[in-house]
Write a protein that holds these residues in place. Sequence first.
Motif, PDB file in Angstrom:
ATOM      1  N   ARG A  67       5.086  -6.282  -5.564  1.00 40.35           N
ATOM      2  CA  ARG A  67       4.490  -6.556  -4.270  1.00 40.35           C
ATOM      3  C   ARG A  67       5.594  -6.965  -3.292  1.00 40.35           C
ATOM      4  NH1 ARG A  67       0.132 -10.615  -6.117  1.00 40.35           N
ATOM      5  NH2 ARG A  67       0.996 -10.194  -8.179  1.00 40.35           N
ATOM      6  N   ALA A  91       1.359  -1.013   3.905  1.00 43.82           N
ATOM      7  CA  ALA A  91       0.404  -1.159   2.811  1.00 43.82           C
ATOM      8  C   ALA A  91       0.003   0.196   2.250  1.00 43.82           C
ATOM      9  CB  ALA A  91      -0.824  -1.937   3.277  1.00 43.82           C
ATOM     10  N   GLU A  92      -0.226   1.148   3.136  1.00 45.57           N
ATOM     11  CA  GLU A  92      -0.612   2.495   2.694  1.00 45.57           C
ATOM     12  C   GLU A  92       0.548   3.185   1.980  1.00 45.57           C
ATOM     13  OE1 GLU A  92      -3.249   5.621   2.108  1.00 45.57           O
ATOM     14  OE2 GLU A  92      -3.645   3.625   2.963  1.00 45.57           O
ATOM     15  N   GLY A  95       1.142   1.905  -1.588  1.00 48.69           N
ATOM     16  CA  GLY A  95       0.023   1.888  -2.523  1.00 48.69           C
ATOM     17  C   GLY A  95      -0.651   0.534  -2.621  1.00 48.69           C
ATOM     18  N   GLY A  96      -0.676  -0.192  -1.503  1.00 48.45           N
ATOM     19  CA  GLY A  96      -1.367  -1.481  -1.485  1.00 48.45           C
ATOM     20  C   GLY A  96      -0.532  -2.651  -1.934  1.00 48.45           C
ATOM     21  N   ARG A  97       0.781  -2.516  -1.889  1.00 46.38           N
ATOM     22  CA  ARG A  97       1.650  -3.585  -2.401  1.00 46.38           C
ATOM     23  C   ARG A  97       2.165  -4.539  -1.327  1.00 46.38           C
ATOM     24  NH1 ARG A  97       6.450  -1.623  -4.701  1.00 46.38           N
ATOM     25  NH2 ARG A  97       6.196   0.485  -3.875  1.00 46.38           N
ATOM     26  N   GLU A  99       2.071  -7.530   1.469  1.00 42.12           N
ATOM     27  CA  GLU A  99       1.390  -8.749   1.874  1.00 42.12           C
ATOM     28  C   GLU A  99       1.966  -9.201   3.214  1.00 42.12           C
ATOM     29  OE1 GLU A  99       1.648 -11.729  -1.135  1.00 42.12           O
ATOM     30  OE2 GLU A  99       0.643 -10.497  -2.654  1.00 42.12           O
ATOM     31  N   PRO A 153      -7.183  -0.560   7.248  1.00 43.77           N
ATOM     32  CA  PRO A 153      -6.570  -0.678   5.919  1.00 43.77           C
ATOM     33  C   PRO A 153      -7.432  -0.061   4.820  1.00 43.77           C
ATOM     34  CG  PRO A 153      -6.417  -2.752   7.107  1.00 43.77           C
ATOM     35  CD  PRO A 153      -7.329  -1.879   7.909  1.00 43.77           C
ATOM     36  N   SER A 154      -6.821   0.769   3.996  1.00 44.94           N
ATOM     37  CA  SER A 154      -7.526   1.298   2.831  1.00 44.94           C
ATOM     38  C   SER A 154      -7.284   0.429   1.608  1.00 44.94           C
ATOM     39  CB  SER A 154      -7.083   2.739   2.551  1.00 44.94           C
ATOM     40  OG  SER A 154      -5.706   2.794   2.220  1.00 44.94           O
ATOM     41  N   HIS A 155      -6.350  -0.518   1.721  1.00 36.30           N
ATOM     42  CA  HIS A 155      -6.083  -1.507   0.681  1.00 36.30           C
ATOM     43  C   HIS A 155      -6.178  -2.887   1.314  1.00 36.30           C
ATOM     44  CE1 HIS A 155      -4.347   1.625  -1.969  1.00 36.30           C
ATOM     45  NE2 HIS A 155      -3.757   2.077  -0.884  1.00 36.30           N
ATOM     46  N   PRO A 156      -6.655  -3.889   0.577  1.00 37.26           N
ATOM     47  CA  PRO A 156      -6.625  -5.253   1.118  1.00 37.26           C
ATOM     48  C   PRO A 156      -5.180  -5.654   1.426  1.00 37.26           C
ATOM     49  CG  PRO A 156      -7.987  -5.144  -0.859  1.00 37.26           C
ATOM     50  CD  PRO A 156      -7.265  -3.835  -0.771  1.00 37.26           C
TER      51      PRO A 156
END
Length: 282
Positions: A67, A91-92, A95-97, A99, A153-156
């Motif tokens: 992350r 984030a995209e 792969g959602g990593r 913060e 966002p597609s990932h939190p």
Amino acid sequence: MAEWFLYLPQSRMGVDDLVQRARAAEASGFDGVAFLDHVETPMAPDMPIWEAMTVATWVAAHTERLRIGHLVLCDAFRRPALLAKQAVTLAEASGGRFELGLGAGSMPDELAKFEFGTASAVQRVEALGTTLAKIKRYWGQTEGPEPVQVPTPSHPIPVLLAGTGPRMLKLVAEHADWWNLPATKVNELARYLPAIGAARPSVQQMVAFVRAGDDRDAVIDKGRRRFGHLGPGFVGGGADELLAYFAGLEQAGAQRFYVWFADFAAVESIEEFGATVVARAC
């Protein structure tokens, strides 16, 4: 079980060195890596430093699992609309990593020198609150006058805030998924926990890691000369000592450690720390 991040200030080394250290951390069991955000190196303005979001993007592209974040991005450096777009993009791409770590700015002289304003500490925290509210609206998470940016966002994207003032802690309780306690106050963790709401607490810790075969006194003395000003935020010792020390922090409530190496994160230190501390703590 606490998480382990490598805190890796992007000063004093090249971009390739940062990638090498991040990859070593990934291979050694660390959960993430975090950079700082300054236009010039704190307390060493003649020392080169790389831009925070660019470095994070580059390291994300050269790792697979880690992350990626910051301790912390300075709110004054970026307009909320741009920061919201940068966060979604990274984030995209990762792969959602990614913060989003944010702070109100800890060096007013730097802000003034590079024309980011002369706001007071109170004004900077108020501006950070405005930024957080706007970002949530740009991401389509709350309603407000700002337009929703596309894509959402597609990932939190977890939000981390850092700081211990009452106004900052109010923002933590309202907006943050994570809260970070600076190294200089690591011994005061219990004091702040009641004020952070549902945010998960992390601590920043400077470590003079004594590797197998090292001269213990020499390693700790050198680390203390460099970073003794951090007070309780500095600790030295071998694997067993540090394992016990971090276990104590976890018992006090810490759920993540940002490990900051006094030898500027030598690859050998990252690898041995991962094998003898991180692996045994899991």
